[in-house]
Design an enzyme around this catalytic site. Structure first.
Site, mmCIF file in Angstrom:
data_model
loop_
_atom_site.group_PDB
_atom_site.id
_atom_site.type_symbol
_atom_site.label_atom_id
_atom_site.label_comp_id
_atom_site.label_asym_id
_atom_site.label_seq_id
_atom_site.Cartn_x
_atom_site.Cartn_y
_atom_site.Cartn_z
ATOM 1 N N TYR A 1 -13.217 -5.377 9.891
ATOM 2 C CA TYR A 1 -12.563 -5.090 11.169
ATOM 3 C C TYR A 1 -12.637 -6.311 12.081
ATOM 4 C CZ TYR A 1 -13.141 -0.579 9.038
ATOM 5 O OH TYR A 1 -13.078 0.451 8.129
ATOM 6 N N HIS B 1 -15.419 -2.563 14.203
ATOM 7 C CA HIS B 1 -15.102 -1.164 13.894
ATOM 8 C C HIS B 1 -15.218 -0.348 15.171
ATOM 9 C CE1 HIS B 1 -16.067 2.932 12.258
ATOM 10 N NE2 HIS B 1 -15.043 2.621 11.504
ATOM 11 N N HIS C 1 -8.436 3.510 -3.732
ATOM 12 C CA HIS C 1 -9.454 3.659 -2.692
ATOM 13 C C HIS C 1 -10.360 4.847 -3.029
ATOM 14 C CE1 HIS C 1 -6.900 1.512 0.640
ATOM 15 N NE2 HIS C 1 -6.752 0.941 -0.531
ATOM 16 N N GLU D 1 0.812 -1.226 0.000
ATOM 17 C CA GLU D 1 0.000 0.000 0.000
ATOM 18 C C GLU D 1 0.850 1.283 0.000
ATOM 19 O OE1 GLU D 1 -3.691 -0.120 2.055
ATOM 20 O OE2 GLU D 1 -3.141 1.613 3.260
ATOM 21 N N THR E 1 -4.257 4.717 -1.312
ATOM 22 C CA THR E 1 -5.352 5.189 -0.456
ATOM 23 C C THR E 1 -5.908 6.530 -0.951
ATOM 24 O OG1 THR E 1 -3.993 6.396 1.129
ATOM 25 C CG2 THR E 1 -4.267 4.029 1.524
ATOM 26 N N TYR E 2 -6.960 6.956 -0.285
ATOM 27 C CA TYR E 2 -7.686 8.163 -0.685
ATOM 28 C C TYR E 2 -7.674 9.111 0.509
ATOM 29 C CZ TYR E 2 -11.488 10.646 -3.078
ATOM 30 O OH TYR E 2 -12.255 11.561 -3.738
#
Ligand code: FAD
Length: 284
Positions: free
Chosen positions: A143, A147, A77, A17, A48-49
């Protein structure tokens, strides 16, 4: 290439990533680190964003650049909680025009000042919209420890099932430092009828500061054994980096040995960390 196709293969997959910079001054440095990670030939790379949604052009440029230059498929993302529908549609158009076929569809963290989007409340709404609009391969987040906002793990799993049913091809976990947490989650997810591939997310921790920040943001449990490692090596940056690489590599080896085939490494723009892990971990 579609990630859903990659995940059908028998062999183990390793993905890595990168996150885009907040400002254009840092773009060259980030893009260079992304190139170095891509040169290690992960099976795919995720980009990622930015939380506020303002750096989507960087996500696109880095993801498209990696595919063009290295032929490594990318997963871009996209978050929705800080964006209106128009912005989301514009991003999907940009991704499609740039040859990006894979999207990790997320809600995003709710900004301190409250959600700015009146169009989206949960990732499931974004997932349905992507499915309706385009022919993308779509992944989502999960998760293993629940979460951080969820009242219980059971409730979170119920919403995860709804999210998968909205049209996910695979899910990637939040980091965890104890593999038993992952095995337990996998069992509960399968029992709840979640049948899509689950990619195990491993974060190599290379400084005490990173551990504190990551654990605080995600609520991930830090086992005593790992705390002791950080206490002992934390004051020496190089020793801590090596210890973090070894801890993550041990987790990955245990996952592979227990039949888990898909590993995502939160490499956090660090090619040396990515390389260190690959040096220790056989792909099987
Ligand atoms: P959702 O799936 O919408 O879930 C959010 C919360 O709402 C959960 O507590 C869930 O149980 C609950 N919920 C869901 N549906 C309902 C419902 N119908 N009713 C009531 N409650 C419900 N953040 C970024 O900003 N950029 C990134 O690039 C990014 N990448 C990530 C990648 C991975 C693999 C992971 C694990 C996280 C990533 N994040 C990223 C962080 C993520 O945006 C946050 O964790 C965010 O708070 C939740 O996003 P989600 O898509 O999981 O939300």
């Amino acid at each position: 290439m579609r990630i859903s196709e990659l995940l059908k293969q028998e062999k183990a997959t390793f993905s890595m990533e990168v996150f885009p910079p907040k400002t254009s001054e840092k773009f060259t440095e980030t893009a260079e680190n992304a190139r170095k990670i891509a040169a290690l030939r992960p099976d795919f790379m995720s980009v990622t964003y930015g939380a506020g949604g303002g750096t989507g052009a960087f996500t696109t440029e880095i993801a498209a650049g990696i595919q063009r230059e290295f032929g490594v498929p990318t997963l871009a993302h996209l978050t929705c909680v800080s964006s209106g529908r128009e912005h989301v549609r514009e991003m999907l158009r940009l991704y499609r025009e740039n040859g990006i076929e894979n999207i990790l569809a997320l809600r995003g963290d709710i900004p301190a000042e409250g959600p700015v989007s009146t169009d989206y409340r949960y990732a499931a709404e974004l997932i349905r919209e992507i499915r309706e609009l385009g022919d993308f391969c779509v992944g989502g987040a999960c998760y293993p420890e629940g979460h951080i906002e969820a009242p219980s793990r059971k409730e979170d799993l119920k919403h995860l099932k709804e999210k998968v049913d909205a049209g996910l091809d695979f899910i990637t976990t939040q980091m965890f430092f104890n593999n038993d947490v992952f095995y337990n989650f996998l069992y509960r997810a399968r029992e709840a009828g979640i049948a899509v591939p689950v990619i195990a997310g491993i974060m190599p921790i290379t400084s005490p500061r990173q551990l504190k920040r990551s654990a605080a943001l995600s609520g991930t449990d830090v086992p005593q054994r790992f705390r002791a490692i950080v206490d002992f090596f934390g004051n020496s940056p190089e020793a801590m980096k090596q210890a973090g690489i070894v801890y993550a590599a041990e987790q990955i080896i245990d996952l592979l040995a227990n039949g888990i085939r898909h590993i995502h490494i939160y490499t956090m723009n660090k090619p040396d960390v990515a390389e260190g892990i690959l040096r220790i971990c056989p792909r099987g």
